[in-house]
Design a protein around this motif. Structure first.
Motif, PDB file in Angstrom:
ATOM      1  N   GLU A   1       0.934  -1.161  -0.010  1.00 53.59           N
ATOM      2  CA  GLU A   1       0.013  -0.091   0.088  1.00 53.59           C
ATOM      3  C   GLU A   1       0.843   1.152   0.030  1.00 53.59           C
ATOM      4  OE1 GLU A   1      -3.524   1.833   2.774  1.00 53.59           O
ATOM      5  OE2 GLU A   1      -1.617   1.650   3.298  1.00 53.59           O
ATOM      6  N   ILE A   2       1.825   1.195   0.901  1.00 55.82           N
ATOM      7  CA  ILE A   2       2.778   2.449   0.969  1.00 55.82           C
ATOM      8  C   ILE A   2       3.413   2.729  -0.537  1.00 55.82           C
ATOM      9  CG2 ILE A   2       4.720   3.370   2.142  1.00 55.82           C
ATOM     10  CD1 ILE A   2       2.101   3.234   3.824  1.00 55.82           C
ATOM     11  N   THR A   3       4.103   1.552  -0.956  1.00 57.30           N
ATOM     12  CA  THR A   3       4.695   1.848  -2.066  1.00 57.30           C
ATOM     13  C   THR A   3       3.894   2.139  -3.275  1.00 57.30           C
ATOM     14  OG1 THR A   3       6.015  -0.246  -1.665  1.00 57.30           O
ATOM     15  CG2 THR A   3       6.059   0.431  -4.115  1.00 57.30           C
ATOM     16  N   SER A   4       2.451   1.858  -3.365  1.00 62.81           N
ATOM     17  CA  SER A   4       1.500   2.375  -4.378  1.00 62.81           C
ATOM     18  C   SER A   4       1.499   3.819  -4.006  1.00 62.81           C
ATOM     19  CB  SER A   4       0.487   1.694  -4.572  1.00 62.81           C
ATOM     20  OG  SER A   4       0.569   0.385  -4.633  1.00 62.81           O
ATOM     21  N   LEU A   5       1.110   4.339  -2.836  1.00 63.74           N
ATOM     22  CA  LEU A   5       0.777   5.801  -2.565  1.00 63.74           C
ATOM     23  C   LEU A   5       2.200   6.525  -2.748  1.00 63.74           C
ATOM     24  CD1 LEU A   5      -1.294   5.215   0.745  1.00 63.74           C
ATOM     25  CD2 LEU A   5      -2.098   5.947  -1.926  1.00 63.74           C
ATOM     26  N   SER A   7       4.132   6.168  -5.349  1.00 70.26           N
ATOM     27  CA  SER A   7       4.364   6.282  -6.634  1.00 70.26           C
ATOM     28  C   SER A   7       3.331   7.101  -6.960  1.00 70.26           C
ATOM     29  CB  SER A   7       4.250   4.820  -7.454  1.00 70.26           C
ATOM     30  OG  SER A   7       2.682   4.466  -7.247  1.00 70.26           O
ATOM     31  N   LEU A   8       2.206   7.542  -6.336  1.00 71.56           N
ATOM     32  CA  LEU A   8       1.009   8.286  -6.602  1.00 71.56           C
ATOM     33  C   LEU A   8       1.488   9.707  -6.300  1.00 71.56           C
ATOM     34  CD1 LEU A   8      -1.763   8.659  -7.729  1.00 71.56           C
ATOM     35  CD2 LEU A   8      -2.735   8.062  -5.472  1.00 71.56           C
ATOM     36  N   TYR A   9       1.935   9.827  -4.998  1.00 72.87           N
ATOM     37  CA  TYR A   9       2.502  11.350  -4.497  1.00 72.87           C
ATOM     38  C   TYR A   9       3.793  11.503  -4.479  1.00 72.87           C
ATOM     39  CZ  TYR A   9      -2.411  11.327  -2.544  1.00 72.87           C
ATOM     40  OH  TYR A   9      -3.893  11.318  -2.244  1.00 72.87           O
ATOM     41  N   GLY A  10       4.443  10.827  -5.022  1.00 69.58           N
ATOM     42  CA  GLY A  10       6.109  11.084  -4.891  1.00 69.58           C
ATOM     43  C   GLY A  10       6.798  10.622  -3.644  1.00 69.58           C
ATOM     44  N   GLY A  11       8.022  10.168  -3.714  1.00 72.36           N
ATOM     45  CA  GLY A  11       8.910   9.580  -2.708  1.00 72.36           C
ATOM     46  C   GLY A  11       9.488   8.431  -3.032  1.00 72.36           C
ATOM     47  N   LEU A  28      11.379   6.807   4.994  1.00 65.42           N
ATOM     48  CA  LEU A  28      11.010   7.049   3.621  1.00 65.42           C
ATOM     49  C   LEU A  28      11.900   8.383   3.002  1.00 65.42           C
ATOM     50  CD1 LEU A  28       7.151   6.639   3.814  1.00 65.42           C
ATOM     51  CD2 LEU A  28       8.770   5.037   3.160  1.00 65.42           C
ATOM     52  N   ASN A  29      12.073   8.564   1.968  1.00 63.50           N
ATOM     53  CA  ASN A  29      12.392   9.872   1.434  1.00 63.50           C
ATOM     54  C   ASN A  29      11.452  10.599   0.552  1.00 63.50           C
ATOM     55  OD1 ASN A  29      15.180   9.713   2.313  1.00 63.50           O
ATOM     56  ND2 ASN A  29      15.711   8.639   0.555  1.00 63.50           N
ATOM     57  N   ILE A  30      10.821  11.458   1.267  1.00 58.62           N
ATOM     58  CA  ILE A  30       9.544  12.202   0.637  1.00 58.62           C
ATOM     59  C   ILE A  30       9.804  13.778   0.410  1.00 58.62           C
ATOM     60  CG2 ILE A  30       7.189  12.991   0.825  1.00 58.62           C
ATOM     61  CD1 ILE A  30       6.705  10.409   2.742  1.00 58.62           C
ATOM     62  N   PRO A  31       9.745  14.237  -0.930  1.00 66.51           N
ATOM     63  CA  PRO A  31      10.369  15.334  -1.237  1.00 66.51           C
ATOM     64  C   PRO A  31       9.544  16.763  -0.177  1.00 66.51           C
ATOM     65  CG  PRO A  31       9.681  14.434  -3.138  1.00 66.51           C
ATOM     66  CD  PRO A  31       9.218  13.532  -1.912  1.00 66.51           C
ATOM     67  N   SER A  32       8.643  16.798   0.304  1.00 67.41           N
ATOM     68  CA  SER A  32       7.994  17.762   0.934  1.00 67.41           C
ATOM     69  C   SER A  32       6.923  17.284   1.985  1.00 67.41           C
ATOM     70  CB  SER A  32       7.102  18.658   0.115  1.00 67.41           C
ATOM     71  OG  SER A  32       6.155  18.241  -0.482  1.00 67.41           O
ATOM     72  N   ARG A  37       1.746  14.543   3.960  1.00 64.78           N
ATOM     73  CA  ARG A  37       0.355  14.667   4.369  1.00 64.78           C
ATOM     74  C   ARG A  37      -0.820  14.143   3.444  1.00 64.78           C
ATOM     75  NH1 ARG A  37       0.015  18.177   8.742  1.00 64.78           N
ATOM     76  NH2 ARG A  37       1.885  19.285   9.328  1.00 64.78           N
ATOM     77  N   GLY A  38      -0.460  14.212   2.181  1.00 63.07           N
ATOM     78  CA  GLY A  38      -1.225  13.604   1.264  1.00 63.07           C
ATOM     79  C   GLY A  38      -1.196  12.144   1.220  1.00 63.07           C
ATOM     80  N   LEU A  39       0.099  11.531   1.514  1.00 66.83           N
ATOM     81  CA  LEU A  39       0.060  10.078   1.793  1.00 66.83           C
ATOM     82  C   LEU A  39      -0.625   9.712   2.895  1.00 66.83           C
ATOM     83  CD1 LEU A  39       3.250   7.919   1.220  1.00 66.83           C
ATOM     84  CD2 LEU A  39       1.901   7.805   3.230  1.00 66.83           C
TER      85      LEU A  39
END
Length: 436
Positions: A1-5, A7-11, A28-32, A37-39
């Motif tokens: 689930e996390i991997t899919s999200l 790929s949807l939101y970035g990171g 995780l490496n998430i740009p912002s 929060r979106g994830l």
């Protein structure tokens, strides 16, 4: 689930994450922060996300890591006019209050200038300690420690608010709310998508997709289920009420505007015009004895609608082999999904004989994930996620994967039919034993 999200939101997963594969804490490496929060507005598996300030395999390593964290990134959250609190979470171990206070006091080297507010702080900081996954072998000291600023919680409350127990219209095999949301996330459902379920039943999988802003529709061969007629599945209720239907379920959750329609149709004979129509196909094909596998056929057996039916609706059906169900489903997805669209479905397996080779494949679809849900010691079902990566051509009409090559499909002589026939019999036997 996390991997899919992601790929949807970035990171992406951090390279450091490989060290902690069996840990409940993931890096995780998430740009912002906005993307994070979106994830978290989508996930039902993750509890919380934090901005990681430091981590280590011991308290000393954690403190050294914190001292190396850039001060300019800390200061906006440590100002004198702000309020804060520090929370401690230990996985697989319980600490006394005195132990917690001692660990918090050890962080006095951090430049906190604000005031402590335990009830309503502006900023919350967490110490996370990982004591492993074995409750029978808990170490004295944690395997890994983390410190960070809390950003957002996941959507685990959706599991309770969308619980099947309080749903207006249910069936014998209505999908659990948690699994429904996980499937929608695997399908990367997003606002204004069109999501389709070819075995829609009581529409449980449509609800989670509609919650994320997608327009939903489905088909089912069972006339009574689509029209909300016949015997009820709920305890102490003999017949379904006049307003028990899929639309009423979406109305119950304020999602009726996303409901396109549900049609009585045979999934083995698609009724749709040619073309790429759907952004995601999310479904739970029937298997076992509680949901019969049927399709329209020439067999001379008639099935009448229940006594409560307002119409004398009669159709002729024949058995629908489980291997054919999956072949038809993949062929349909390959033809009707948009490029990059996803197919998410459950595949029943007999665990002692399971190998990855029995997973149905199609040249237009790429296998993205394969997750197991245990049903018993011998049976389980696998959540299969596939993505359309190639445009559908006429030569892909009747292909399946065998020994690494795509071969013509030959109906009931399929190499998987024997396996799936055995799976069906074993699941049916276990269901009968459980009913007894």
């Amino acid at each position: 689930e996390i991997t899919s999200l992601l790929s949807l939101y970035g990171g992406q997963f951090s390279s450091e994450q490989e060290i902690h594969v069996n840990s409940p804490f993931w890096i995780l490496n998430i740009p912002s922060e906005e993307m994070a929060r979106g994830l978290m507005k989508r996930t039902v598996c993750a509890k919380s996300v934090f901005e990681l300030w430091g981590h280590g395999s011991s308290a000393g390593e954690l403190y050294a890591s914190l001292k190396n964290y850039p001060v300019d990134k800390m200061l906006p959250y440590l100002q004198s006019d702000s309020t804060y609190k520090v929370h401690i979470h230990t996985f697989n171990k319980t600490l006394t209050q005195a132990q917690k206070v001692k660990k918090i006091d050890a962080l006095e080297f951090l430049p906190f200038k604000g005031k402590v507010n335990l009830k309503n702080p502006e900023h919350i900081f967490w110490i996370l300690e990982d004591y492993g996954m074995d409750p029978n072998n808990v170490p004295e000291e944690p395997f890994h420690l983390y410190f960070g600023r809390w950003i957002a919680d996941g959507q685990r409350e959706l599991i309770e608010s969308y619980s099947v127990k309080r749903r207006h219209f249910i069936g014998n095999t209505s999908m659990d709310a948690c699994l429904s949301f996980i499937m929608a996330n695997h399908g990367r459902v997003k606002p204004n998508d069109v999501v389709y379920d070819p075995f829609v039943g009581t529409g449980g999988l449509l609800i989670s997709s509609a919650h994320f802003g997608a327009y939903v529709c489905g088909t089912d061969i069972d006339y009574n289920t689509i029209h909300g007629l016949g015997k009820a599945s709920r305890k102490n209720q003999k017949w379904r009420g006049p307003d028990e239907n899929i639309r009423a379920n979406l109305r119950q959750y304020g999602l009726e505007e996303y409901y396109l329609d549900a049609l009585v149709s045979d999934s083995s004979r698609p009724i749709w015009r040619k073309g790429m129509l759907f952004d995601a196909i999310i479904t739970d094909p029937p298997y076992g004895i509680r949901e019969a596998t049927r399709r329209m056929g020439s067999q001379k057996e008639t099935v009448k609608s229940a006594e409560r039916s307002t119409e004398n609706h009669i159709f002729v059906s024949s058995n629908y082999h489980l291997s054919d169900i999956f072949f038809d489903l993949l062929k349909f997805a390959a033809e009707y999904l948009v490029m990059g669209g996803r197919l998410v479905y459950w595949l029943p397996v007999y665990r002692p004989e399971y190998t990855e080779e029995i997973i149905p494949r199609h040249p237009c679809l790429k296998l993205i994930s394969n997750c197991e849900q245990m049903l018993s010691s011998h049976t389980s079902r696998r959540l299969i996620t596939m993505e359309k990566v190639k445009e559908f051509k006429d030569q892909d009409q009747n292909s399946y994967l065998l020994d690494g090559q795509y071969m013509p499909y030959r109906g009931h002589n399929s190499f998987r039919e024997k396996y799936f026939s055995g799976v069906t019999k074993r699941i049916a036997k276990e269901e009968k034993d459980n009913q007894k």
